[in-house]
Write a protein that holds these residues in place. Structure first.
Motif, PDB file in Angstrom:
ATOM      1  N   GLU A 253       0.930  -1.252  -0.066  1.00 14.65           N
ATOM      2  CA  GLU A 253      -0.067   0.219  -0.067  1.00 14.65           C
ATOM      3  C   GLU A 253       0.772   1.295  -0.083  1.00 14.65           C
ATOM      4  O   GLU A 253       1.811   1.108   0.550  1.00 14.65           O
ATOM      5  CB  GLU A 253      -0.973  -0.134   1.381  1.00 14.65           C
ATOM      6  CG  GLU A 253      -1.856  -0.998   1.298  1.00 14.65           C
ATOM      7  CD  GLU A 253      -2.672  -0.976   2.205  1.00 14.65           C
ATOM      8  OE1 GLU A 253      -2.641  -0.297   3.293  1.00 14.65           O
ATOM      9  OE2 GLU A 253      -3.879  -1.762   2.255  1.00 14.65           O
ATOM     10  N   GLY A 254       0.547   2.199  -0.872  1.00 15.30           N
ATOM     11  CA  GLY A 254       1.321   3.363  -0.854  1.00 15.30           C
ATOM     12  C   GLY A 254       0.643   4.721  -1.101  1.00 15.30           C
ATOM     13  O   GLY A 254      -0.624   4.650  -1.011  1.00 15.30           O
ATOM     14  N   THR A 255       1.239   5.704  -1.268  1.00 13.02           N
ATOM     15  CA  THR A 255       0.905   7.210  -1.755  1.00 13.02           C
ATOM     16  C   THR A 255       1.160   7.570  -3.038  1.00 13.02           C
ATOM     17  O   THR A 255       2.440   7.280  -3.225  1.00 13.02           O
ATOM     18  CB  THR A 255       1.245   8.012  -0.666  1.00 13.02           C
ATOM     19  OG1 THR A 255       0.843   7.697   0.631  1.00 13.02           O
ATOM     20  CG2 THR A 255       0.396   9.193  -0.741  1.00 13.02           C
TER      21      THR A 255
ATOM     22  N   LYS B  45       5.867   4.597   5.042  1.00 15.80           N
ATOM     23  CA  LYS B  45       4.686   4.612   5.813  1.00 15.80           C
ATOM     24  C   LYS B  45       4.739   5.882   6.837  1.00 15.80           C
ATOM     25  O   LYS B  45       5.649   6.403   7.180  1.00 15.80           O
ATOM     26  CB  LYS B  45       4.884   3.247   6.896  1.00 15.80           C
ATOM     27  CG  LYS B  45       4.720   1.886   6.298  1.00 15.80           C
ATOM     28  CD  LYS B  45       3.261   1.616   5.803  1.00 15.80           C
ATOM     29  CE  LYS B  45       3.382   0.437   5.112  1.00 15.80           C
ATOM     30  NZ  LYS B  45       2.182  -0.012   4.588  1.00 15.80           N
TER      31      LYS B  45
ATOM     32  N   THR C 253       0.933   5.811   4.867  1.00 25.00           N
ATOM     33  CA  THR C 253       0.336   6.480   3.590  1.00 25.00           C
ATOM     34  C   THR C 253      -0.574   7.522   3.926  1.00 25.00           C
ATOM     35  O   THR C 253      -0.978   7.866   5.177  1.00 25.00           O
ATOM     36  CB  THR C 253      -0.601   5.146   3.259  1.00 25.00           C
ATOM     37  OG1 THR C 253      -1.730   5.099   3.914  1.00 25.00           O
ATOM     38  CG2 THR C 253       0.173   3.993   2.845  1.00 25.00           C
ATOM     39  N   ARG C 254      -0.695   8.631   3.042  1.00 23.70           N
ATOM     40  CA  ARG C 254      -1.246   9.743   3.111  1.00 23.70           C
ATOM     41  C   ARG C 254      -2.637   9.610   2.224  1.00 23.70           C
ATOM     42  O   ARG C 254      -3.005   8.514   1.659  1.00 23.70           O
ATOM     43  CB  ARG C 254      -0.417  10.633   2.360  1.00 23.70           C
ATOM     44  CG  ARG C 254       0.772  10.718   3.554  1.00 23.70           C
ATOM     45  CD  ARG C 254       1.890  11.998   3.355  1.00 23.70           C
ATOM     46  NE  ARG C 254       1.864  12.258   1.804  1.00 23.70           N
ATOM     47  CZ  ARG C 254       3.124  12.156   0.996  1.00 23.70           C
ATOM     48  NH1 ARG C 254       4.339  11.982   1.916  1.00 23.70           N
ATOM     49  NH2 ARG C 254       3.403  12.264   0.214  1.00 23.70           N
TER      50      ARG C 254
ATOM     51  N   ARG D   7      -3.945   7.482  -1.051  1.00 20.48           N
ATOM     52  CA  ARG D   7      -3.608   6.000  -0.848  1.00 20.48           C
ATOM     53  C   ARG D   7      -4.172   5.154  -1.938  1.00 20.48           C
ATOM     54  O   ARG D   7      -5.167   5.138  -2.448  1.00 20.48           O
ATOM     55  CB  ARG D   7      -4.220   5.429   0.426  1.00 20.48           C
ATOM     56  CG  ARG D   7      -3.758   4.124   0.756  1.00 20.48           C
ATOM     57  CD  ARG D   7      -4.440   4.056   2.227  1.00 20.48           C
ATOM     58  NE  ARG D   7      -4.698   2.377   2.253  1.00 20.48           N
ATOM     59  CZ  ARG D   7      -5.633   1.636   1.875  1.00 20.48           C
ATOM     60  NH1 ARG D   7      -6.493   2.346   1.284  1.00 20.48           N
ATOM     61  NH2 ARG D   7      -5.564   0.589   2.013  1.00 20.48           N
TER      62      ARG D   7
END
Length: 86
Positions: free
Chosen positions: A18-20, A62, A64-65, A68
């Motif tokens: 999971e990321g931004t 980490k 995430t903002r 996402r």
């Protein structure tokens, strides 16, 4: 000496991380393309106008903002072979 291996099943099949999505220049959040998008899809920053590939805007840091995204891996579908002309 015997090697030890630990097997950890993924929380969800195919989920890599999971990321931004954020601009690497000004750090403004970038909306992902609608639906699924390849890592090589073109995107642009709505604030400063920087353009590039989705992979250039993806951060896996980490926490995430707001922009996402879930990074998944799919196995490519086999391409049917064409028969040679007779």
């Amino acid at each position: 000496m015997e090697e030890m291996h630990e097997i950890r099943p993924a929380k969800r099949p195919g989920v890599l991380a999971e990321g931004t999505l954020a601009c690497p220049q000004c750090d403004a959040p970038v909306a992902p393309p609608y639906g699924r998008a390849a890592i090589s899809a073109p995107v642009a920053c709505p604030f400063c106008g920087r353009a590039g590939r989705l992979r250039d805007f993806l951060s896996l840091a980490k926490p995430t903002r707001p922009a996402r995204v879930v990074v998944t891996v799919r196995q490519p579908q086999p391409v049917p072979r064409r028969r040679a002309p007779t």
